[in-house]
Design a protein around this motif. Sequence first.
Motif, PDB file in Angstrom:
ATOM      1  N   ASN A 129     -99.212 -44.799 125.523  1.00  0.00           N
ATOM      2  CA  ASN A 129     -97.884 -44.229 125.310  1.00  0.00           C
ATOM      3  C   ASN A 129     -97.152 -45.173 124.381  1.00  0.00           C
ATOM      4  O   ASN A 129     -97.079 -46.362 124.679  1.00  0.00           O
ATOM      5  N   GLY A 151     -88.391 -35.258 125.296  1.00  0.00           N
ATOM      6  CA  GLY A 151     -88.177 -36.697 125.120  1.00  0.00           C
ATOM      7  C   GLY A 151     -88.781 -37.487 126.273  1.00  0.00           C
ATOM      8  O   GLY A 151     -89.925 -37.932 126.198  1.00  0.00           O
ATOM      9  N   GLN A 152     -88.015 -37.621 127.356  1.00  0.00           N
ATOM     10  CA  GLN A 152     -88.522 -38.353 128.521  1.00  0.00           C
ATOM     11  C   GLN A 152     -89.745 -37.611 129.064  1.00  0.00           C
ATOM     12  O   GLN A 152     -89.692 -36.413 129.302  1.00  0.00           O
ATOM     13  N   GLY A 153     -90.844 -38.363 129.270  1.00  0.00           N
ATOM     14  CA  GLY A 153     -92.080 -37.708 129.689  1.00  0.00           C
ATOM     15  C   GLY A 153     -92.132 -37.467 131.182  1.00  0.00           C
ATOM     16  O   GLY A 153     -92.330 -38.401 131.949  1.00  0.00           O
ATOM     17  N   TYR A 211     -94.351 -48.988 126.111  1.00  0.00           N
ATOM     18  CA  TYR A 211     -93.452 -48.596 127.193  1.00  0.00           C
ATOM     19  C   TYR A 211     -92.422 -49.713 127.391  1.00  0.00           C
ATOM     20  O   TYR A 211     -92.780 -50.891 127.440  1.00  0.00           O
ATOM     21  N   TYR A 237    -102.162 -42.776 132.382  1.00  0.00           N
ATOM     22  CA  TYR A 237    -102.630 -41.529 131.732  1.00  0.00           C
ATOM     23  C   TYR A 237    -104.149 -41.400 131.795  1.00  0.00           C
ATOM     24  O   TYR A 237    -104.759 -40.700 130.980  1.00  0.00           O
ATOM     25  N   LYS A 276     -98.225 -39.035 136.612  1.00  0.00           N
ATOM     26  CA  LYS A 276     -98.687 -38.133 135.561  1.00  0.00           C
ATOM     27  C   LYS A 276     -99.852 -37.273 136.036  1.00  0.00           C
ATOM     28  O   LYS A 276     -99.879 -36.069 135.804  1.00  0.00           O
ATOM     29  N   ARG A 285     -91.569 -39.156 118.895  1.00  0.00           N
ATOM     30  CA  ARG A 285     -92.517 -38.794 119.961  1.00  0.00           C
ATOM     31  C   ARG A 285     -92.035 -37.546 120.682  1.00  0.00           C
ATOM     32  O   ARG A 285     -90.866 -37.447 121.049  1.00  0.00           O
ATOM     33  N   PHE A 309     -85.177 -43.326 127.225  1.00  0.00           N
ATOM     34  CA  PHE A 309     -85.589 -42.076 127.873  1.00  0.00           C
ATOM     35  C   PHE A 309     -84.384 -41.401 128.536  1.00  0.00           C
ATOM     36  O   PHE A 309     -84.200 -40.190 128.439  1.00  0.00           O
ATOM     37  N   PHE A 355     -98.254 -37.120 125.117  1.00  0.00           N
ATOM     38  CA  PHE A 355     -97.322 -37.344 124.011  1.00  0.00           C
ATOM     39  C   PHE A 355     -98.010 -37.130 122.670  1.00  0.00           C
ATOM     40  O   PHE A 355     -99.193 -37.442 122.525  1.00  0.00           O
TER      41      PHE A 355
HETATM   42  N1  GLN Z   1     -92.873 -42.678 131.121  1.00  0.00           N
HETATM   43  C1  GLN Z   1     -91.852 -41.800 130.616  1.00  0.00           C
HETATM   44  C2  GLN Z   1     -91.873 -41.817 129.106  1.00  0.00           C
HETATM   45  O1  GLN Z   1     -92.473 -42.650 128.476  1.00  0.00           O
HETATM   46  C3  GLN Z   1     -90.442 -42.134 131.018  1.00  0.00           C
HETATM   47  C4  GLN Z   1     -90.245 -42.980 132.179  1.00  0.00           C
HETATM   48  C5  GLN Z   1     -88.813 -43.487 132.212  1.00  0.00           C
HETATM   49  O2  GLN Z   1     -87.877 -42.756 132.035  1.00  0.00           O
HETATM   50  N2  GLN Z   1     -88.683 -44.750 132.394  1.00  0.00           N
HETATM   51  O3  GLN Z   1     -91.234 -40.964 128.561  1.00  0.00           O
END
Ligand code: GLN
Length: 409
Positions: free
Chosen positions: A192, A54-56, A143, A223, A253, A390, A38, A338
């Motif tokens: 995710n 990219g990074q959520g 994750y 989520y 989130k 993603r 990320f 995502f």
């Molecule tokens: N949860 C976020 C993702 O999946 C990123 C979190 C992180 O950077 N560790 O994109």
Amino acid sequence: MDSADPATSTPTDRPPWERMARGGGLLGPDGRLSGTVFEEMSRLAARTGAINLGQGFPDVDGPPEMLDAAAAALREGGNQYSPVAGLPRLQEAVAEHQRRFYGIELDPATGVVVTVGASEGLAASLLAFVEPGDEVVVLEPHYDLYAAVVEFAGARLVPVPLEPPHFTPDPDRLAAAFGPRTRAVVLNDPHNPTGTVLDDAVLARVAALAAEHDCVVVTDEVYEHLCYPGRHRPLAALPGAFERTLTVSSVGKTFSATGWRVGWVSGPAHLVGPVRATKAYLTHSAATPLQLGAAAALDLPDEFYAGLEADFRRRRDVLVAGLAAAGAEPFEPQGTFFVVADVGRLCERHGVGDAEALAPVLAERAGVVGVPVAALASAGHRDLYASWMRFSFGKRPEVLEEAARRLAA
Ligand code: GLN
Ligand code: PMP
């Protein structure tokens, strides 16, 4: 069987940080230490000026009620340690949230522990119960933190792949992943990166397998309020499941506050107690004023939560349509912010072999960054996701429309 996969077991003669980095994907086969995928993708976006899908993380601030409560606490002297388990005000708000949405009854004092983000909640839950040599079942791709923490515990991750294009777990593979060494299962739902929402049959199956093998279920429900078929169903709400389940969530989130680092773990006192004891020596306690903000956020009326779901469903539709128009094949997510898409045709068009190689090309040429899904899978299963990328729709609608335009162009 997956448990024989050498790619998922790390040599124990390596120092802890190195095993963790390898498990979490920070350390490549060449021994190069990178940031998380990320961080790496956010750096790529910053370097190229691309839109970062990219990074959520959201690109707006959370609800004013939450911000005001935290600001007031900061100014009014709420700036010292909170109890290890969290401020009673937040423990009560979490318990009330679980009752309001899921009908789960908790004793706020013994059934809720506040953590530094869901991250610490997940880490403390696993470290409290998992011992060296144990196995932890997880759906993948996943994750990155799960693998790293399992390595820290000296245990072994047993991944069950969610296979494209449907991303539902195969019941036989799921059952085969459990064995005499299984100590815990981590269930991330909504999921995710795939956006899958597990159906009741899968949840019941996991609960039954956990009971049969006497293991702890750690559910990652960050989520929970981004769930498009309707209301999220926690595994802990299934008949008989509560007593062996730790439920983890956070403000990140739901309330657009990923930087606050406030989360919580809830469940029966006999499981939550050990999590509290473990987290006491990880961070002691979470940020006091922000806990008061989090409590105000959880207390928001039903309309807030319903609005969130409707809003994110619209954003999802914008990005899914944009990806399809650009020649990718998106899997319509039922939850999270995502969407994963098969970008095989884009790879061909740009003359690259897979999504990982496409990421920098897409950043440079289209000005959009996503995360290659293979980076979130164990080495033995990466090929399954080689052509998948993603993209996050946790951004303002105008940003998503611009990203869609750029991808199509
Ligand atoms: N949860 C976020 C993702 O999946 C990123 C979190 C992180 O950077 N560790 O994109
Ligand atoms: N679990 C999942 C599935 C996630 O995507 C993330 C990242 N937001 C986390 C846990 C970590 O949550 P937090 O930021 O609250 O630590």
